[in-house]
Design a protein around this motif. Structure first.
Motif, mmCIF file in Angstrom:
data_model
loop_
_atom_site.group_PDB
_atom_site.id
_atom_site.type_symbol
_atom_site.label_atom_id
_atom_site.label_comp_id
_atom_site.label_asym_id
_atom_site.label_seq_id
_atom_site.Cartn_x
_atom_site.Cartn_y
_atom_site.Cartn_z
ATOM 1 N N SER A 25 37.601 41.961 54.429
ATOM 2 C CA SER A 25 36.293 42.607 54.252
ATOM 3 C C SER A 25 35.300 42.183 55.324
ATOM 4 O O SER A 25 34.329 42.902 55.583
ATOM 5 C CB SER A 25 35.668 42.263 52.903
ATOM 6 N N PRO A 52 36.168 36.059 48.044
ATOM 7 C CA PRO A 52 36.376 34.655 48.429
ATOM 8 C C PRO A 52 35.417 34.142 49.499
ATOM 9 O O PRO A 52 35.422 32.968 49.815
ATOM 10 C CB PRO A 52 37.813 34.668 48.960
ATOM 11 N N GLN A 77 33.713 34.449 40.241
ATOM 12 C CA GLN A 77 34.796 33.504 40.501
ATOM 13 C C GLN A 77 34.324 32.332 41.338
ATOM 14 O O GLN A 77 33.403 32.470 42.147
ATOM 15 C CB GLN A 77 35.904 34.218 41.262
ATOM 16 N N GLY A 90 28.521 32.912 38.771
ATOM 17 C CA GLY A 90 27.950 33.590 37.608
ATOM 18 C C GLY A 90 28.106 35.080 37.720
ATOM 19 O O GLY A 90 28.506 35.623 38.755
ATOM 20 N N GLY A 117 30.448 44.052 45.551
ATOM 21 C CA GLY A 117 31.066 43.925 44.229
ATOM 22 C C GLY A 117 31.827 45.158 43.810
ATOM 23 O O GLY A 117 31.481 46.277 44.173
ATOM 24 N N LYS A 186 28.330 48.265 48.301
ATOM 25 C CA LYS A 186 29.534 49.096 48.191
ATOM 26 C C LYS A 186 29.310 50.169 47.130
ATOM 27 O O LYS A 186 28.768 49.897 46.060
ATOM 28 C CB LYS A 186 30.707 48.193 47.785
HETATM 29 N N1 SAM Z 1 32.695 40.417 50.027
HETATM 30 C C1 SAM Z 1 33.738 39.526 49.556
HETATM 31 C C2 SAM Z 1 34.336 38.837 50.744
HETATM 32 O O1 SAM Z 1 34.072 39.265 51.852
HETATM 33 O O2 SAM Z 1 35.056 37.869 50.568
HETATM 34 C C3 SAM Z 1 34.781 40.270 48.759
HETATM 35 C C4 SAM Z 1 34.249 40.743 47.432
HETATM 36 S S1 SAM Z 1 35.499 41.325 46.369
HETATM 37 C C5 SAM Z 1 35.883 42.875 47.040
HETATM 38 C C6 SAM Z 1 34.612 41.785 44.912
HETATM 39 C C7 SAM Z 1 34.068 40.585 44.151
HETATM 40 O O3 SAM Z 1 33.171 41.098 43.164
HETATM 41 C C8 SAM Z 1 35.112 39.787 43.380
HETATM 42 O O4 SAM Z 1 35.178 38.476 43.873
HETATM 43 C C9 SAM Z 1 34.588 39.798 41.934
HETATM 44 O O5 SAM Z 1 34.741 38.554 41.285
HETATM 45 C C10 SAM Z 1 33.119 40.116 42.160
HETATM 46 N N2 SAM Z 1 32.428 40.669 40.980
HETATM 47 C C11 SAM Z 1 32.740 41.796 40.269
HETATM 48 N N3 SAM Z 1 31.875 41.957 39.243
HETATM 49 C C12 SAM Z 1 30.991 40.919 39.317
HETATM 50 C C13 SAM Z 1 29.871 40.530 38.537
HETATM 51 N N4 SAM Z 1 29.500 41.235 37.472
HETATM 52 N N5 SAM Z 1 29.185 39.411 38.882
HETATM 53 C C14 SAM Z 1 29.569 38.676 39.956
HETATM 54 N N6 SAM Z 1 30.630 38.992 40.737
HETATM 55 C C15 SAM Z 1 31.341 40.098 40.422
#
Ligand code: SAM
Length: 333
Positions: A25, A52, A77, A90, A117, A186
């Motif tokens: 990403s 991550p 995570q 959170g 997200g 996104k």
């Molecule tokens: N931009 C990140 C990177 O470059 O490493 C990748 C993000 S990944 C595509 C989407 C993330 O959204 C996941 O780690 C997921 O845990 C997080 N996510 C989804 N719903 C969420 C929420 N309600 N609150 C916090 N994080 C959330």
């Protein structure tokens, strides 16, 4: 399947590892910046849904290079630490998380809020688009059901959306952004996306839809690039009040008066095509050597299953063909 096969199938996955990014990403944000100079003059930023952490890596390098930057990264995570990045674990849809984020910008607002997200995708585009829009935009009083932002029309959801009632990405942005600030999020480009653009347009003087080269054409993912934070007159950011409750007409730019948002592809045309497979020997002559991931997941949801498997304690799936006939045929009374 060998460990190099993903490197062949996904050139951005491979390049991310070779360049020390935690995820592919990173290229999406870099290509968005190439087009929109997102980081110009930015010293304070929020990375929502950051794990991550490749966007946080980009942010900390681009805006925190001299140690002057201030990046707050948030995800459900756990994320391995990154120098110069304040981390919050959170849920951005929880009031407590939103308050914790906002606290870091009190008296000194942010120039940029990014949100990569995504809820778990179901593969049903209408549902995925709706859930994505909710993560971005739906705001309601804690405990009360979210009003649908995207007309449900053709959707028949078999669940309530009350768990989504809460501050979400845009509401958090309205609390931390300085006037003129920028919000990049996104989105899933489904058939109701124009309504989402209209809603974003209420808060920003310019809204564009961008598709970086590193985002697969086959994916409905794109990014709303919202510049010039300029909320309606009289707007007071308030976490306890749904954005939709304000007196202005959120849907004023919908229907026949809907706004048409420019669609921009970004990233150099000579950049790698994310939908193609490339040979391991790339044409730039750099050769190929397998590179392990920059940051393996620190507590993946499948960790327990891996541990049980190592100990030989993971329950095996019982397939009908493995069962004695008598067990398959028995119908419980
Ligand atoms: N931009 C990140 C990177 O470059 O490493 C990748 C993000 S990944 C595509 C989407 C993330 O959204 C996941 O780690 C997921 O845990 C997080 N996510 C989804 N719903 C969420 C929420 N309600 N609150 C916090 N994080 C959330």
């Amino acid at each position: 399947m060998g460990r190099t096969s993903k490197d062949k199938r996904d050139v951005y996955y491979r390049l991310a590892k070779e360049n020390g990014w935690r995820a592919r990403s990173a290229f999406k944000l870099l290509q968005l910046d190439e087009e929109f100079q997102l980081f110009q003059g930015v010293t304070r930023a929020v990375d929502l849904c950051a794990a991550p952490g490749s966007w946080s890596q980009v942010l900390s390098q681009k805006i925190g290079g001299q140690g002057s930057g201030h990046v707050v990264a948030v995800d459900l995570q756990a994320m391995a630490p990154l120098p110069g990045v304040i981390q919050i674990q959170g849920d951005i849809t929880q009031l407590s998380t939103a308050k914790e984020i906002i606290q870091h910008f009190e008296g000194c607002p942010a120039d940029l809020v990014v949100c990569d997200g995504a809820p778990d995708v179901t593969g049903l585009h209408d549902v995925d688009e709706y859930m994505q829009a909710q993560l971005l935009l739906a705001v309601s009083n804690p405990g009360s059901p979210c009003p649908p932002l995207v007309p449900l029309g053709h959707l028949s959801l078999g669940f309530t959306l009350s768990h989504l009632s809460c501050p979400q990405a845009l509401n958090i942005a309205t609390h931390v952004l300085k006037p003129g600030g920028c919000f990049v999020a996104k989105i899933f480009r489904g058939r109701d996306v124009t309504l989402l653009y209209s809603q974003l347009r209420v808060f920003f003087s310019s809204v564009l839809c961008a598709k970086p080269r590193s985002s697969r054409n086959s994916s409905i993912e794109a990014f709303a690039v919202c510049r010039g934070y300029d909320p309606p007159e009289g707007f007071v950011a308030d976490l306890s009040r749904p954005l939709l409750d304000h007196s202005y007409d959120f849907n004023q730019l919908d229907g026949p008066t809907r706004i048409i948002v420019p669609f921009v592809t970004c990233g150099d045309l000579s950049a790698y095509d994310s939908d193609r497979s490339y040979p391991l020997e790339l044409e730039d002559g750099s050769g190929y050597k397998y590179t392990p991931p920059t940051q393996p997941p620190i507590s993946p949801p499948y960790q327990e299953a891996c541990t049980l498997k190592k100990k030989g304690q993971l329950a095996k799936e019982i397939r009908p063909q493995d069962c004695p006939i008598s067990q398959v045929d028995v119908v419980p009374q």
